[in-house]
Design a protein around this motif. Structure first.
Motif, PDB file in Angstrom:
ATOM      1  N   ASP A   1     -42.805 -91.969  92.162  1.00  0.00           N
ATOM      2  CA  ASP A   1     -43.078 -92.976  93.197  1.00  0.00           C
ATOM      3  C   ASP A   1     -42.714 -94.377  92.716  1.00  0.00           C
ATOM      4  OD1 ASP A   1     -44.031 -90.985  94.828  1.00  0.00           O
ATOM      5  OD2 ASP A   1     -46.156 -91.449  94.526  1.00  0.00           O
TER       6      ASP A   1
ATOM      7  N   GLU B   1     -51.015 -97.313  94.738  1.00  0.00           N
ATOM      8  CA  GLU B   1     -50.893 -95.949  95.235  1.00  0.00           C
ATOM      9  C   GLU B   1     -52.107 -95.150  94.769  1.00  0.00           C
ATOM     10  OE1 GLU B   1     -48.493 -94.967  97.209  1.00  0.00           O
ATOM     11  OE2 GLU B   1     -47.167 -96.706  97.019  1.00  0.00           O
TER      12      GLU B   1
ATOM     13  N   LYS C   1     -54.069 -91.185  94.630  1.00  0.00           N
ATOM     14  CA  LYS C   1     -53.920 -89.734  94.756  1.00  0.00           C
ATOM     15  C   LYS C   1     -55.205 -89.051  94.311  1.00  0.00           C
ATOM     16  CE  LYS C   1     -48.931 -89.795  93.784  1.00  0.00           C
ATOM     17  NZ  LYS C   1     -48.466 -89.434  95.139  1.00  0.00           N
TER      18      LYS C   1
ATOM     19  N   GLU D   1     -45.692 -87.243  89.982  1.00  0.00           N
ATOM     20  CA  GLU D   1     -45.521 -87.886  91.289  1.00  0.00           C
ATOM     21  C   GLU D   1     -45.640 -89.398  91.183  1.00  0.00           C
ATOM     22  OE1 GLU D   1     -47.210 -84.235  94.143  1.00  0.00           O
ATOM     23  OE2 GLU D   1     -48.435 -86.034  93.811  1.00  0.00           O
TER      24      GLU D   1
END
Length: 251
Positions: free
Chosen positions: A79, A57, A59, A75
């Motif tokens: 997640d 992931e 970000k 987050e």
């Protein structure tokens, strides 16, 4: 099956990028953040292509934005369901001798390398305390062991501060609460940050070799590690204990 989940800041280049590759090779799912999301996305595609089934992931994160640090860390934790390890790696290498008119550069390094590292440490430790488990990894520098001169005075001071934050947690005995803390002191490892440094700098190793030593120490959950161990263990001892006149000749 995943070995766990690792969050790495400053993962779009240099040591962070290579740590992501090597931790992916070991089977960890990854949460990667940095300002340059296009580079993160390219890295994620590379890693998932090489390791089908790996979860990566990404970000966007400017670590100087306090609110964003706490939000992004939370987050990632939401997640993945848990964060097993956080590597506080994002940093700057700017600097100039004190009193030479470049306070702007020195302040920027101080804010990114120390104040932002404090925010990241707070965010990570909030998550780990709530989980009752975790592994905090602080990337310091061999230069943190003693006051350094000229262009790296401020950089070295910030990395000493980073190490002191981590050491404070060790002193608090957070290990009794299920939280391991590691301070990694890299020596001269080739990266984007030092690409302008002379290629023949003594003891400089390539990124892959240097990061392999970092990853090995992190996997062993060492509280403190000078990496690569040769020549940085003996040099580190000398840095901490030798008279400044000797340190001046070493660095």
């Amino acid at each position: 099956m995943s070995k766990g989940t690792i969050l790495i800041t400053g993962a779009s280049s240099g040591l962070g990028e290579e740590m992501a590759r090597q931790f992916a090779d070991l089977g960890y799912d990854l949460g990667l953040c940095a300002r340059r999301t296009e580079r993160l996305e390219a890295l994620a595609a590379e890693l998932t292509g090489a390791h089908p089934g790996l979860r990566v992931e990404v970000k966007a994160l400017d670590v100087n934005d306090d609110e964003a640090v706490f939000r992004v860390f939370r987050e990632f934790a939401a997640d993945f369901g848990t964060l097993d390890r956080v590597v506080i790696n994002a940093g700057l290498g700017k600097g100039a001798p004190l009193g030479t008119g470049r306070y702007d550069a020195n302040k920027q390094t101080a804010m990114t390398n120390f104040v932002a590292a404090l925010a990241q440490t707070e965010a990570a430790m909030e998550i780990f305390r709530a989980q009752g488990a975790g592994h905090l990894v602080m990337i310091s520098s061999i230069s943190a062991l003693r006051g350094m001169r000229k262009t790296i005075t401020t950089y070295a001071a910030t990395k000493a501060g980073v190490a002191a934050l981590a050491e404070g947690l060790i002193n608090e005995n957070v290990k009794a609460k299920g939280i391991d803390v590691s301070i990694i002191y890299p020596g001269y490892i080739r990266s984007e940050m030092n690409e302008k440094v002379a290629q023949q700098t003594k003891f400089m190793v390539d990124t892959k070799t240097g990061v392999a030593a970092m990853v090995e120490a992190i996997e062993k959950r060492k509280q403190k590690a000078y990496v690569p161990s040769w020549p940085w263990v003996p040099i580190g001892f000398a840095l901490k204990n030798a008279p400044m006149s000797v340190v001046r000749k070493l660095f």
